[in-house]
Structure formats: C-alpha cells, structure tokens
Design an enzyme around this catalytic site. Structure first.
Site, PDB file in Angstrom:
ATOM      1  N   ARG A  86     -23.770  25.997  62.966  1.00 39.49           N
ATOM      2  CA  ARG A  86     -24.158  25.175  61.818  1.00 39.49           C
ATOM      3  C   ARG A  86     -23.436  23.824  61.886  1.00 39.49           C
ATOM      4  O   ARG A  86     -22.251  23.754  62.182  1.00 39.49           O
ATOM      5  CB  ARG A  86     -23.788  25.902  60.518  1.00 39.49           C
ATOM      6  CG  ARG A  86     -24.038  25.084  59.272  1.00 39.49           C
ATOM      7  CD  ARG A  86     -24.113  25.948  58.054  1.00 39.49           C
ATOM      8  NE  ARG A  86     -22.811  26.474  57.632  1.00 39.49           N
ATOM      9  CZ  ARG A  86     -22.666  27.273  56.568  1.00 39.49           C
ATOM     10  NH1 ARG A  86     -23.712  27.635  55.854  1.00 39.49           N
ATOM     11  NH2 ARG A  86     -21.469  27.711  56.233  1.00 39.49           N
ATOM     12  N   ARG A 117     -18.982  35.943  42.918  1.00 41.35           N
ATOM     13  CA  ARG A 117     -18.442  36.379  44.214  1.00 41.35           C
ATOM     14  C   ARG A 117     -17.550  37.601  44.042  1.00 41.35           C
ATOM     15  O   ARG A 117     -17.050  38.131  45.014  1.00 41.35           O
ATOM     16  CB  ARG A 117     -17.557  35.290  44.807  1.00 41.35           C
ATOM     17  CG  ARG A 117     -18.214  34.091  45.459  1.00 41.35           C
ATOM     18  CD  ARG A 117     -18.799  34.383  46.809  1.00 41.35           C
ATOM     19  NE  ARG A 117     -18.382  33.563  47.910  1.00 41.35           N
ATOM     20  CZ  ARG A 117     -18.901  32.372  48.231  1.00 41.35           C
ATOM     21  NH1 ARG A 117     -19.826  31.830  47.504  1.00 41.35           N
ATOM     22  NH2 ARG A 117     -18.491  31.737  49.293  1.00 41.35           N
ATOM     23  N   ARG A 138     -13.505  34.827  55.900  1.00 42.48           N
ATOM     24  CA  ARG A 138     -14.561  34.797  54.870  1.00 42.48           C
ATOM     25  C   ARG A 138     -15.339  36.113  54.847  1.00 42.48           C
ATOM     26  O   ARG A 138     -15.729  36.586  53.783  1.00 42.48           O
ATOM     27  CB  ARG A 138     -15.494  33.601  55.113  1.00 42.48           C
ATOM     28  CG  ARG A 138     -14.793  32.269  54.805  1.00 42.48           C
ATOM     29  CD  ARG A 138     -15.512  31.098  55.430  1.00 42.48           C
ATOM     30  NE  ARG A 138     -16.765  30.795  54.800  1.00 42.48           N
ATOM     31  CZ  ARG A 138     -17.786  30.188  55.425  1.00 42.48           C
ATOM     32  NH1 ARG A 138     -17.672  29.834  56.701  1.00 42.48           N
ATOM     33  NH2 ARG A 138     -18.900  29.921  54.790  1.00 42.48           N
ATOM     34  N   ARG A 178     -18.468  22.362  59.417  1.00 44.39           N
ATOM     35  CA  ARG A 178     -17.653  22.621  58.233  1.00 44.39           C
ATOM     36  C   ARG A 178     -16.315  23.200  58.680  1.00 44.39           C
ATOM     37  O   ARG A 178     -16.283  24.020  59.598  1.00 44.39           O
ATOM     38  CB  ARG A 178     -18.361  23.629  57.321  1.00 44.39           C
ATOM     39  CG  ARG A 178     -19.089  22.990  56.172  1.00 44.39           C
ATOM     40  CD  ARG A 178     -19.963  23.958  55.443  1.00 44.39           C
ATOM     41  NE  ARG A 178     -19.245  25.101  54.859  1.00 44.39           N
ATOM     42  CZ  ARG A 178     -19.803  25.974  54.028  1.00 44.39           C
ATOM     43  NH1 ARG A 178     -21.080  25.848  53.694  1.00 44.39           N
ATOM     44  NH2 ARG A 178     -19.121  26.988  53.544  1.00 44.39           N
ATOM     45  N   LYS A 185     -28.321  31.644  51.955  1.00 44.22           N
ATOM     46  CA  LYS A 185     -28.439  31.435  50.502  1.00 44.22           C
ATOM     47  C   LYS A 185     -28.774  29.983  50.181  1.00 44.22           C
ATOM     48  O   LYS A 185     -29.668  29.703  49.396  1.00 44.22           O
ATOM     49  CB  LYS A 185     -27.130  31.799  49.773  1.00 44.22           C
ATOM     50  CG  LYS A 185     -26.686  33.226  49.927  1.00 44.22           C
ATOM     51  CD  LYS A 185     -25.455  33.537  49.075  1.00 44.22           C
ATOM     52  CE  LYS A 185     -24.197  32.787  49.473  1.00 44.22           C
ATOM     53  NZ  LYS A 185     -23.658  33.120  50.791  1.00 44.22           N
TER      54      LYS A 185
HETATM   55  P1  AMP Z   1     -19.877  28.639  50.190  1.00 42.30           P
HETATM   56  O1  AMP Z   1     -20.423  27.298  50.532  1.00 42.30           O
HETATM   57  O2  AMP Z   1     -20.635  29.342  49.105  1.00 42.30           O
HETATM   58  O3  AMP Z   1     -19.688  29.515  51.420  1.00 42.30           O
HETATM   59  O4  AMP Z   1     -18.407  28.404  49.583  1.00 42.30           O
HETATM   60  C1  AMP Z   1     -17.396  27.738  50.304  1.00 42.30           C
HETATM   61  C2  AMP Z   1     -16.029  28.087  49.724  1.00 42.30           C
HETATM   62  O5  AMP Z   1     -15.962  27.661  48.350  1.00 42.30           O
HETATM   63  C3  AMP Z   1     -15.698  29.580  49.677  1.00 42.30           C
HETATM   64  O6  AMP Z   1     -15.173  30.055  50.908  1.00 42.30           O
HETATM   65  C4  AMP Z   1     -14.657  29.624  48.561  1.00 42.30           C
HETATM   66  O7  AMP Z   1     -13.411  29.117  48.996  1.00 42.30           O
HETATM   67  C5  AMP Z   1     -15.229  28.623  47.569  1.00 42.30           C
HETATM   68  N1  AMP Z   1     -16.166  29.260  46.610  1.00 42.30           N
HETATM   69  C6  AMP Z   1     -17.507  29.054  46.492  1.00 42.30           C
HETATM   70  N2  AMP Z   1     -18.016  29.803  45.508  1.00 42.30           N
HETATM   71  C7  AMP Z   1     -16.984  30.498  44.981  1.00 42.30           C
HETATM   72  C8  AMP Z   1     -16.872  31.455  43.936  1.00 42.30           C
HETATM   73  N3  AMP Z   1     -17.934  31.851  43.222  1.00 42.30           N
HETATM   74  N4  AMP Z   1     -15.634  31.968  43.677  1.00 42.30           N
HETATM   75  C9  AMP Z   1     -14.550  31.573  44.370  1.00 42.30           C
HETATM   76  N5  AMP Z   1     -14.586  30.687  45.374  1.00 42.30           N
HETATM   77  C10 AMP Z   1     -15.788  30.153  45.687  1.00 42.30           C
END
Ligand code: AMP
Length: 212
Positions: free
Chosen positions: A126, A87, A170, A159, A14
């Site tokens: 990554r 999400r 996740r 990360r 994404k």
């Molecule tokens: P990502 O980089 O999109 O994988 O997001 C990393 C982390 O940020 C996720 O595992 C969640 O803890 C938090 N996060 C990101 N977007 C959301 C969302 N829309 N709702 C809730 N938590 C989020």
C-alpha cells in the site's frame, strides 16, 4: 436512513469500501484513522497526544477516540458510516449508548473477512500520495509511473504503520481487542460477515446486495 459499521483487520479494505459506500448512499463517512493521521500531520494538541500510539500500531486511548465520534455523530443527512470504530468492547458499548441517546437507527454491521497472508500482501504494497491522499496498491492499482502519483506527480509514500514490525503489532491488537467484537455483534440481526479476499467490486456488491 442507512447507518453502517465496517469491521475488519488492518488491510481488509474498510477504507476503500467506506469511500464507495459513502459516495453511493451519500453517508457521513467517519474514519477514525483518517482523523488521527490528519491531526498528526497538522501537529495539533490532539495529534501530539495520539502520535506515539498510532506510530507503534497501538490503539489510541478510548476517551480520545470516543470524543471524536461523539462530536461527529448526529441524526442528520442520509446516515453515517463508521470506518475503524469501534475497535474494542468499551468503544462498542459507548457507541450503543450514543445511538440510544441521539436516537439514531441501529446500524448494519459488516465484518470484512480476509486471510492473514492476503492482509500482509496488501499492507506492504500500500502507498499513498502525500499531496492528494489517494491510496494505491502496487499489486492491483499501481500508478502509471513507478511509485509516482498519477495526478500530483509526487513520490508516493508508505504509511509509517505499514512497516512489517508494526503490521505484526496491529494484527496482535486486532486479534485481542477488536476480534471479540464479532461475538458482541453476532446477536444483532443486522450483523453480516462478508468474504473479503475477493476483488473490491465483489466485496462492494456483497454489501450492497444486503443493504438493498
Ligand atoms: P486505521 O487507519 O483505521 O488502521 O487506524 C490507524 C491507527 O489509528 C490505529 O493503528 C490506531 O493507532 C489509531 N486508531 C484508529 N481508530 C482507532 C480506534 N477506534 N481506537 C483506537 N485507536 C484507533
């Protein structure tokens, strides 16, 4: 105006596609994950509230996330691109309300579909540069020198949530909370599934061909 939502499991690409699309179409790119990581890095009040959730691979409480989107989503420029939001169903319903209230055009919704084996391979390989934030893949976009940023010459990091146990969490969260959104959005005329196991260029082309 082009508005886009990118849906996909962690590691589906994404962020990579969002960067390319937002540059190509001059869109406002809103990545909730990036906002959260930056707030945590800067140790802000918001960062302190969300850190324990993000570190464990859990979703941050909806009110906090919705606030981020509410304050950034405006009818201006060429359009918006949402990466990592919504999400879950509650977030999707709030987004629909915001779209109505702010009189925004309804977005294209792309679900980037990637097999679980491929996702695990991508996430465990990554790395990012803590200085310029560039993302590398040790498999298909490796730095010239072993795990050193090509530009900043500092050691690349993994990360915290890309550790295997957190990746598993996740995925669980994705399956139970985010996957049901496909059913919700399948009623939209602008919902598309894109095959995401292939190369970055191919995935990009499939998306652009639909937008054109
Ligand atoms: P990502 O980089 O999109 O994988 O997001 C990393 C982390 O940020 C996720 O595992 C969640 O803890 C938090 N996060 C990101 N977007 C959301 C969302 N829309 N709702 C809730 N938590 C989020």
């Amino acid at each position: 105006m082009i508005n886009i939502i990118l849906l996909g499991a962690p590691g589906a690409g994404k962020g990579t596609q969002a960067n390319r699309l937002s540059k190509a179409y001059n869109l406002t790119h809103i990545s909730t994950g990036d906002v959260i990581r930056e707030e945590i890095r800067n140790n802000t009040n918001f960062g302190k509230k969300v850190k324990s959730f993000a570190d464990k691979g859990l979703l941050v409480p909806d009110e906090l996330i919705i606030e981020i989107i509410e304050s950034r989503l405006h009818k201006e420029g060429n359009g918006y691109l949402l990466d990592g939001f919504p999400r879950n169903l509650k977030q999707a319903i709030s987004l629909d309300t915001m779209i109505r209230e702010k009189k925004l055009d309804y977005p294209y919704i792309f679900y980037i579909e990637v097999t679980e084996d491929e996702l695990v391979k991508r996430l465990t390989n990554r790395r990012y540069c803590p200085k310029c934030n560039k993302i590398y893949s040790l498999i298909n976009n490796a730095p010239e020198n072993n795990e050193i940023c090509d530009k900043c010459r500092v050691k690349l990091l993994k990360r915290k949530d890309d550790e295997v146990t957190i990746i598993k969490k996740r995925f669980e969260v994705f399956k139970s909370e985010t996957y049901p959104l496909l059913e919700y959005y399948s009623k939209s005329e602008k919902f598309y599934k894109v095959e995401g196991d292939s190369s970055e260029d191919k995935v990009y082309k499939s998306i652009v061909d639909i937008i054109k």
